[in-house]
Design a protein around this motif. Structure first.
Motif, PDB file in Angstrom:
ATOM      1  N   HIS A  69       3.634 -47.483 -25.624  1.00 58.31           N
ATOM      2  CA  HIS A  69       2.851 -48.216 -24.309  1.00 58.31           C
ATOM      3  C   HIS A  69       2.054 -47.270 -23.617  1.00 58.31           C
ATOM      4  CE1 HIS A  69       4.924 -52.032 -24.692  1.00 58.31           C
ATOM      5  NE2 HIS A  69       6.044 -51.405 -24.928  1.00 58.31           N
ATOM      6  N   GLY A  70       2.080 -46.092 -23.808  1.00 57.92           N
ATOM      7  CA  GLY A  70       1.321 -44.950 -23.299  1.00 57.92           C
ATOM      8  C   GLY A  70       1.626 -44.482 -22.008  1.00 57.92           C
ATOM      9  N   VAL A  71       1.003 -43.351 -21.418  1.00 57.32           N
ATOM     10  CA  VAL A  71       1.284 -42.700 -20.340  1.00 57.32           C
ATOM     11  C   VAL A  71       1.025 -43.458 -19.017  1.00 57.32           C
ATOM     12  CG1 VAL A  71       0.611 -40.566 -18.999  1.00 57.32           C
ATOM     13  CG2 VAL A  71       0.527 -40.325 -21.406  1.00 57.32           C
ATOM     14  N   ASP A  72      -0.306 -44.397 -19.067  1.00 55.05           N
ATOM     15  CA  ASP A  72      -0.406 -45.114 -17.980  1.00 55.05           C
ATOM     16  C   ASP A  72       0.069 -46.524 -18.097  1.00 55.05           C
ATOM     17  OD1 ASP A  72      -1.275 -43.497 -15.967  1.00 55.05           O
ATOM     18  OD2 ASP A  72      -3.212 -43.065 -17.240  1.00 55.05           O
ATOM     19  N   GLY A  73       0.708 -46.975 -19.010  1.00 55.61           N
ATOM     20  CA  GLY A  73       1.138 -48.377 -19.437  1.00 55.61           C
ATOM     21  C   GLY A  73       0.221 -49.199 -19.862  1.00 55.61           C
ATOM     22  N   GLY A  79       1.274 -44.598 -30.898  1.00 58.55           N
ATOM     23  CA  GLY A  79       1.724 -45.523 -32.055  1.00 58.55           C
ATOM     24  C   GLY A  79       0.954 -46.677 -31.830  1.00 58.55           C
ATOM     25  N   ALA A  80      -0.009 -47.045 -30.981  1.00 58.61           N
ATOM     26  CA  ALA A  80      -0.620 -48.353 -30.727  1.00 58.61           C
ATOM     27  C   ALA A  80      -1.407 -48.833 -31.737  1.00 58.61           C
ATOM     28  CB  ALA A  80      -1.132 -48.358 -29.345  1.00 58.61           C
ATOM     29  N   ASP A  81      -2.467 -47.787 -32.253  1.00 57.99           N
ATOM     30  CA  ASP A  81      -3.537 -48.298 -32.888  1.00 57.99           C
ATOM     31  C   ASP A  81      -3.041 -48.630 -34.245  1.00 57.99           C
ATOM     32  OD1 ASP A  81      -5.063 -47.465 -30.908  1.00 57.99           O
ATOM     33  OD2 ASP A  81      -5.507 -45.534 -31.739  1.00 57.99           O
ATOM     34  N   ARG A  82      -1.762 -48.392 -35.062  1.00 58.21           N
ATOM     35  CA  ARG A  82      -1.324 -49.033 -36.496  1.00 58.21           C
ATOM     36  C   ARG A  82      -0.588 -50.172 -36.107  1.00 58.21           C
ATOM     37  NH1 ARG A  82      -0.360 -43.534 -39.800  1.00 58.21           N
ATOM     38  NH2 ARG A  82      -2.357 -43.444 -40.692  1.00 58.21           N
ATOM     39  N   GLN A 396      -9.249 -48.375 -47.577  1.00 59.08           N
ATOM     40  CA  GLN A 396      -8.764 -47.456 -46.828  1.00 59.08           C
ATOM     41  C   GLN A 396      -7.690 -47.733 -45.889  1.00 59.08           C
ATOM     42  OE1 GLN A 396     -10.321 -44.287 -46.248  1.00 59.08           O
ATOM     43  NE2 GLN A 396     -11.253 -44.486 -48.262  1.00 59.08           N
ATOM     44  N   GLU A 397      -6.712 -46.668 -45.540  1.00 62.02           N
ATOM     45  CA  GLU A 397      -5.726 -47.167 -44.870  1.00 62.02           C
ATOM     46  C   GLU A 397      -6.292 -46.919 -43.352  1.00 62.02           C
ATOM     47  OE1 GLU A 397      -2.363 -44.987 -46.063  1.00 62.02           O
ATOM     48  OE2 GLU A 397      -2.545 -43.459 -44.328  1.00 62.02           O
ATOM     49  N   GLN A 398      -5.431 -47.483 -42.554  1.00 62.67           N
ATOM     50  CA  GLN A 398      -5.693 -47.501 -40.880  1.00 62.67           C
ATOM     51  C   GLN A 398      -5.484 -45.848 -40.725  1.00 62.67           C
ATOM     52  OE1 GLN A 398      -6.854 -49.501 -38.845  1.00 62.67           O
ATOM     53  NE2 GLN A 398      -6.685 -48.034 -37.230  1.00 62.67           N
ATOM     54  N   GLU A 399      -6.411 -45.470 -39.758  1.00 57.54           N
ATOM     55  CA  GLU A 399      -6.328 -44.202 -39.157  1.00 57.54           C
ATOM     56  C   GLU A 399      -5.267 -44.119 -38.171  1.00 57.54           C
ATOM     57  OE1 GLU A 399      -8.002 -41.288 -40.265  1.00 57.54           O
ATOM     58  OE2 GLU A 399      -8.808 -42.276 -41.830  1.00 57.54           O
ATOM     59  N   PRO A 400      -4.710 -42.911 -37.888  1.00 57.62           N
ATOM     60  CA  PRO A 400      -3.494 -42.929 -36.931  1.00 57.62           C
ATOM     61  C   PRO A 400      -4.021 -43.167 -35.669  1.00 57.62           C
ATOM     62  CG  PRO A 400      -3.758 -40.624 -37.818  1.00 57.62           C
ATOM     63  CD  PRO A 400      -4.663 -41.808 -38.700  1.00 57.62           C
ATOM     64  N   SER A 401      -5.105 -42.658 -35.455  1.00 59.25           N
ATOM     65  CA  SER A 401      -5.670 -42.817 -33.755  1.00 59.25           C
ATOM     66  C   SER A 401      -7.207 -43.022 -33.629  1.00 59.25           C
ATOM     67  CB  SER A 401      -5.206 -41.344 -33.072  1.00 59.25           C
ATOM     68  OG  SER A 401      -5.543 -41.392 -31.814  1.00 59.25           O
ATOM     69  N   THR A 402      -7.550 -43.956 -33.204  1.00 56.91           N
ATOM     70  CA  THR A 402      -8.539 -44.706 -33.296  1.00 56.91           C
ATOM     71  C   THR A 402      -9.100 -44.938 -31.834  1.00 56.91           C
ATOM     72  OG1 THR A 402      -7.868 -47.056 -33.794  1.00 56.91           O
ATOM     73  CG2 THR A 402      -8.324 -45.227 -35.662  1.00 56.91           C
ATOM     74  N   GLY A 403      -8.617 -45.355 -30.966  1.00 60.71           N
ATOM     75  CA  GLY A 403      -8.719 -46.039 -29.936  1.00 60.71           C
ATOM     76  C   GLY A 403      -8.597 -47.636 -30.265  1.00 60.71           C
ATOM     77  N   GLU A 404      -8.699 -48.121 -29.123  1.00 60.69           N
ATOM     78  CA  GLU A 404      -8.593 -49.866 -29.139  1.00 60.69           C
ATOM     79  C   GLU A 404      -9.665 -50.309 -30.014  1.00 60.69           C
ATOM     80  OE1 GLU A 404      -6.951 -51.516 -24.930  1.00 60.69           O
ATOM     81  OE2 GLU A 404      -8.864 -52.245 -25.685  1.00 60.69           O
ATOM     82  N   GLY A 405     -10.724 -49.934 -30.001  1.00 61.03           N
ATOM     83  CA  GLY A 405     -11.958 -50.625 -30.706  1.00 61.03           C
ATOM     84  C   GLY A 405     -11.799 -50.442 -32.235  1.00 61.03           C
ATOM     85  N   GLY A 406     -11.208 -49.437 -32.509  1.00 65.38           N
ATOM     86  CA  GLY A 406     -11.092 -49.085 -33.967  1.00 65.38           C
ATOM     87  C   GLY A 406      -9.557 -49.648 -34.645  1.00 65.38           C
ATOM     88  N   SER A 407      -8.778 -49.949 -33.708  1.00 70.05           N
ATOM     89  CA  SER A 407      -7.346 -50.245 -34.029  1.00 70.05           C
ATOM     90  C   SER A 407      -7.015 -51.168 -35.263  1.00 70.05           C
ATOM     91  CB  SER A 407      -6.714 -50.514 -32.679  1.00 70.05           C
ATOM     92  OG  SER A 407      -6.864 -51.680 -32.325  1.00 70.05           O
ATOM     93  N   ILE A 408      -5.986 -51.336 -35.584  1.00 72.25           N
ATOM     94  CA  ILE A 408      -5.732 -52.259 -36.676  1.00 72.25           C
ATOM     95  C   ILE A 408      -5.741 -53.743 -36.104  1.00 72.25           C
ATOM     96  CG2 ILE A 408      -3.441 -52.447 -36.299  1.00 72.25           C
ATOM     97  CD1 ILE A 408      -3.090 -51.828 -39.593  1.00 72.25           C
TER      98      ILE A 408
ATOM     99  N   PHE B 249       5.269 -39.063 -35.468  1.00 71.06           N
ATOM    100  CA  PHE B 249       6.568 -39.975 -35.796  1.00 71.06           C
ATOM    101  C   PHE B 249       6.320 -41.577 -35.398  1.00 71.06           C
ATOM    102  CE2 PHE B 249      10.132 -42.817 -34.933  1.00 71.06           C
ATOM    103  CZ  PHE B 249      11.086 -42.275 -35.716  1.00 71.06           C
ATOM    104  N   PHE B 250       5.471 -41.960 -34.289  1.00 69.52           N
ATOM    105  CA  PHE B 250       5.187 -43.023 -33.851  1.00 69.52           C
ATOM    106  C   PHE B 250       3.903 -43.486 -34.405  1.00 69.52           C
ATOM    107  CE2 PHE B 250       8.518 -42.418 -31.035  1.00 69.52           C
ATOM    108  CZ  PHE B 250       8.971 -43.781 -30.859  1.00 69.52           C
ATOM    109  N   GLN B 251       3.243 -42.811 -35.301  1.00 70.84           N
ATOM    110  CA  GLN B 251       2.020 -43.300 -35.987  1.00 70.84           C
ATOM    111  C   GLN B 251       2.425 -43.468 -37.598  1.00 70.84           C
ATOM    112  OE1 GLN B 251      -0.495 -40.081 -35.276  1.00 70.84           O
ATOM    113  NE2 GLN B 251      -1.308 -41.073 -33.366  1.00 70.84           N
ATOM    114  N   ASN B 252       3.888 -43.148 -37.901  1.00 73.31           N
ATOM    115  CA  ASN B 252       4.168 -43.102 -39.455  1.00 73.31           C
ATOM    116  C   ASN B 252       5.256 -43.384 -39.850  1.00 73.31           C
ATOM    117  OD1 ASN B 252       1.838 -41.611 -40.858  1.00 73.31           O
ATOM    118  ND2 ASN B 252       2.058 -40.523 -39.130  1.00 73.31           N
TER     119      ASN B 252
END
Lengths: 591, 345
Positions: A69-73, A79-82, A396-408, B249-252
């Motif tokens: 849920h992130g630092v600011d909720g 974990g969010a982008d995947r 391609q598989e989903q990148e781990p960290s993309t920001g909302e716009g590039g998220s899965i 961990f939370f990405q994989n």
């Protein structure tokens, strides 16, 4: 100085007052039409939680929740982008599962952990099935769950306030006084008519598999969102670990799901109608042969899994008609599907999460009937850029960290469309492997222990491959495809029905080094793969099952009838002996 | 004495009512949670309380002249035990394990009733009475048994002989013996001597004592120490790496091992064997950090045969992560579960 301070305060006050008026003004029309909707009552916002609770909750949040849920909720943790659905963004105060009227904040009282009266507490306790949100009961204490919610509602919900009586109202669905209507045939029938009348089928589809308008719906954040599949009640977000409960369906239907296209039907249905609809929706959820709810595994909150797929024998041809008695009597098995997340490209979001499998065999062939829900029929346009045997294809598989716009979540309705497909994998030469050893289920171990893969694709093709390793291209099998038959393949209202017949295998006609030989009464390891073309699934981007077993039921041997009788007679003799012995002993004699 | 026994009786009655509530699903069996990790002790304690309660109850009943014969006491306690392990324990334990416990329970009950000659006589008296059939009631009972026993054995053996398609039982070694060394991304790591390069104090020195003092607190919730928040912007050394490990961990990993590292992730329901539960004291808490490193790097495919490599979906993480990322994830797993890695000495 003092003067300007007062002026400032006055200004702030008047702005606040004005804002309250505007907000109130916006909300008035909703109520002006019919006052409080039927079945609802006015409620009060709960007292704000104490500062200690909020502080304690912060500790819980930064141990457990921040990761998604992130630092600011804002629902943007690491974990969010995947994830799809993305974790909730708390900032707007939009919450899905509520007992409150559409658009209102959910029920939350930091001092009242009572089921059904504290929506956010229930969500944390029971999780949101079908999403990554797990049930926290048994992990966090009741107190800790309340604490973390105290933190979330006061610190991370930023655009609204759980304590501001000026701007927020609570109109509560009065479940305590609403008794469910018995699910009679009449009620269910009325419900089936109402879902057409109330246009539920426009999104949820003619059979309620969530296949109407599947790719044009968006949530408040612009992410693609799919209507619920009524046949999988264990995936209902608001099922509260009680999937076959009609009350939860009634609640969701009455209050709607904030932030999504699912509206509240409180204003245009009577309570009676809502129960009819809830009864009907509940009646659609998968049940066993006797019509009883499927047993739910308490560890996973999904149907319990039986890893053996029994295959019944039929005389003569295997019927191609699903309605045939032989198919109707064949036991149905729930095969759970997870994303292929072992090798690249990993499939973090698999849209196919189960398959229903039945099987029949005769003296020459075995047939599988595979049924699975897929909201869209996907057939690739034009020729695919790779050969059917190719395994290492360019996906391609989903990148781990993309920001909302590039998220899965943002990609869900614009993948290139490939073929829907299904495959059955069985080991070759499985008898040479001492049980329980099997070839690796992702495309076999090596040349020595390969696997036999039969793959059907939505373009109508059926192919047979030999797999010798997860990254080795498949090998085509000589003329085996001539022996394969697709008895049926049909996509209807959000569900695929595919029936595949293949030879049992025998030393005369088939190749022992390439084809699996099926033997009666033996456990033949079987794996299922599924691809959803609209999810961009191809190659290793797919859904996989665990190892199941195909078991061809043998005819019942004669001994089964004889031996128990012999044993029972033996017991009678034993009884006679004990009684005689006892009687003799009492008389003072010994044997 | 009497007061003490009445208290015991009260405990016994309350306990029985609670169990009855659980059996009939009035009280969900997870009302009083069995705490993961403390379950065996908690269960022993509870059963102990029940035994004390029953002792009190039995004493009171005797005092009131309504004593229960030893025969029924024995059977009653055994039935209680079976019901307890079936309905009290959550998550439920499989039948095969319950059958084992049930047998042990039966042996214990038999030992108890045959502890001395007099008790044993008392225990078997009802059985002999039925055999001798002196009274009318016993005669009826005897005939019922005579007829029912062969029929039941017939039914039971028929049921056993009927061909069934039950899943074959496959026993898998959970922690197979590790190799002496493992080669990851071209570098060889000797399991006995390798250290997690991120288990360091703010000065950058390997310091297990320091890192152990900052892991989450054991007990319900497993929350972080109040002054050790990895999300603190000023966090340095160990805690900073914990956060980075958590991100990985939370990405994989959470897809299977779950948001609380308990093996109940999003995809877990589909797989068999189910993903490892790191909060269970039998997994990472029992193992050295380098063992985990080997398992993470090589995944299911790297397991020896007794570990069922063909069935595991655990990725060989060297395909997806760098060595540094793997060490950080391991660091995070120990932090989040509140366990210390075992050391070699």
């Amino acid at each position: 100085m003092q003067n300007s301070g007062t002026q400032k305060a006055g200004l702030t006050l008047s702005i606040a007052f004005g804002a309250a008026l505007i907000i109130a003004g916006m909300e008035i029309p909703a109520f002006a039409q019919g006052g409080i909707p039927e079945g609802f009552k006015k409620g009060e916002l709960a007292a704000p939680p104490s500062a200690e609770m909020i502080e304690a909750g912060k500790r819980v949040y930064f141990t457990k929740c921040v990761w998604c849920h992130g630092v600011d909720g804002a629902g943007d943790g690491p974990g969010a982008d995947r994830l799809w659905p993305r974790p909730r963004n708390f900032n707007q105060g939009t919450f899905k599962i509520r007992h409150t009227a559409s658009g209102e904040l959910p029920l939350f009282d930091a001092k009242k952990p009572i089921r059904g009266q504290n929506d956010l507490f229930d969500t944390v306790t029971h999780g949101l099935p079908g999403s990554a949100m797990p049930p926290w009961e048994g992990i966090l204490t009741e107190e800790q769950r309340l604490q973390v919610l105290a933190f979330v509602t006061t610190q991370l919900v930023k655009d609204r306030s759980f304590t501001d009586k000026q701007s927020e109202t609570q109109t509560i669905l009065n479940m305590a006084e609403l008794k469910p209507k018995p699910a009679t045939e009449e009620s269910i029938k009325r419900g089936s008519e109402l879902i057409v009348e109330k246009k539920c089928i426009e999104c949820h589809g003619l059979e309620g598999r969530g296949d109407g308008n599947a790719f044009n719906l968006k949530d408040d954040w612009g992410f693609s969102i799919q209507p619920a599949n009524w046949h999988k009640c264990w995936n209902f977000r608001g099922s509260r670990q009680d999937p076959y409960s009609v009350v939860n369906i009634f609640r969701t239907f009455s209050t709607g799901i904030n932030g999504t296209p699912m509206p509240s039907f409180a204003d245009n249905t009577t309570i009676d109608e809502r129960w009819d609809i809830a009864n009907f929706v509940n009646s659609l959820c998968e049940r066993d042969e006797e019509g009883k709810p499927l047993p739910i595994d308490p560890l996973t909150d999904k149907p319990k899994i039986n890893f053996v797929i029994p295959s019944n024998m039929v005389e003569g041809e295997i019927p191609a008609d699903i309605e045939n008695e032989a198919w109707k009597n064949a036991p149905r098995r729930y095969v759970a599907m997870g994303g292929q997340i072992t090798h690249k490209p990993r499939n973090f979001v698999n849209r196919i999460d189960d398959i229903w499998v039945r099987s029949l065999y005769n003296d020459k062939s075995i047939a599988y009937l595979l049924e699975w829900d897929d909201r869209t029929k996907s057939v690739a346009e034009g020729k695919l850029p790779w050969a059917p045997t190719e395994v290492n294809i360019d996906i391609q598989e989903q990148e781990p960290s993309t920001g909302e716009g590039g998220s899965i979540a943002a990609k869900q309705n614009n993948y290139p469309v490939y073929n829907d497909a299904i495959a059955i994998e069985t080991p070759v030469k499985w008898k040479e492997l001492p049980a329980p050893i099997k070839p690796r289920y992702l495309f076999g171990t090596n040349e020595q222990f390969p696997v036999d893969i039969v793959k059907w694709e939505a373009d109508g093709s059926i192919r047979a491959f030999k797999g010798t390793g997860w990254d080795k291209d498949f090998e085509e099998r000589d003329n085996y495809e001539e022996h394969l038959k697709v008895l049926k393949s049909e996509w209807k209202n959000g569900r695929w029905y595919v029936m595949i017949e293949r030879p049992l295998g025998n030393k005369k006609d088939q190749d022992y080094d390439e084809d699996t030989f099926f033997e009666v009464g033996q456990y033949i390891p079987t794996v299922f793969f599924a691809w959803d073309g609209h999810n961009g699934d191809a190659g290793r981007k797919m859904a996989v099952s665990a190892f199941y077993y195909t078991f061809m039921n043998p005819p019942i041997p004669q001994e089964t009838y004889i031996y128990p009788v012999v044993i029972a007679v033996g017991v009678v003799f034993l009884e006679g002996w004990v009684l005689t012995r006892r009687a003799n002993k009492k008389k003072g004699k010994t044997l | 004495m009497k007061a003490l026994m009445s208290l015991g009786a009260l405990v016994g009655i309350v306990g029985l009512l609670l169990l009855a509530g659980m059996i009939f699903d009035i009280i969900p069996s997870n009302t009083i949670r069995l705490v993961e990790g403390y379950m065996p002790m908690q269960m022993l304690f509870e059963v102990g309380c029940y035994v004390l309660g029953f002792t009190g109850l039995s004493y009171m009943l005797n005092a009131m002249g309504m004593g229960i014969p030893r025969f029924w006491q024995g059977i009653g306690f055994w039935i209680f035990f079976l019901l307890y392990i079936k309905y009290r324990v959550y998550p439920p334990i499989p039948f095969s394990v319950r059958a084992m416990y049930g047998t042990v329970g039966l042996v214990a009950v038999l030992m108890w009733v045959s502890a001395n000659e007099e008790d044993w006589k008392k225990f078997k008296q009802p059985i002999l009475n039925v055999l001798d059939a002196q009274t009318g009631f016993n005669k009826v009972l005897r005939y019922v048994y005579l007829i029912a026993l062969p029929i039941l054995t017939w039914g039971f053996s028929y049921n056993v002989m009927m061909p069934k398609s039950e899943e074959p039982i496959e026993l898998r070694t959970v922690h197979p013996a590790p190799p002496a060394s493992t080669k990851v991304h071209g570098k060889t790591y000797v399991l006995q001597t390798s250290l997690n390069p991120y288990r360091v104090n703010p000065e950058g020195k390997y310091d297990q004592e320091y890192s152990n003092s900052l892991i989450v607190e054991q007990g319900m919730g497993r929350l972080m120490k109040p002054n050790a928040n990895p999300w603190d912007e000023k966090a340095e050394g160990y805690l900073k790496y914990v956060r980075e490990g958590g991100e990985i961990f939370f990405q994989n990993c959470h897809f299977c091992h779950g948001d609380n590292l308990n093996g109940r992730g999003l995809h877990a329901f589909a797989f068999n064997p189910i993903p490892a539960n790191f909060t269970d004291p039998g997994t990472i808490a029992q193992l050295q950090e380098t063992f985990i490193f080997w398992r993470v790097a090589k995944g299911g495919m790297g397991l020896p045969n007794e570990g069922f490599p063909w069935a595991s979906v655990m990725p060989p993480w060297e395909q997806h992560l760098t060595v540094d990322e793997m060490w950080k994830v391991i660091l995070f797993e120990y932090w989040h579960t509140g366990y210390y890695p075992r050391t070699w000495d």
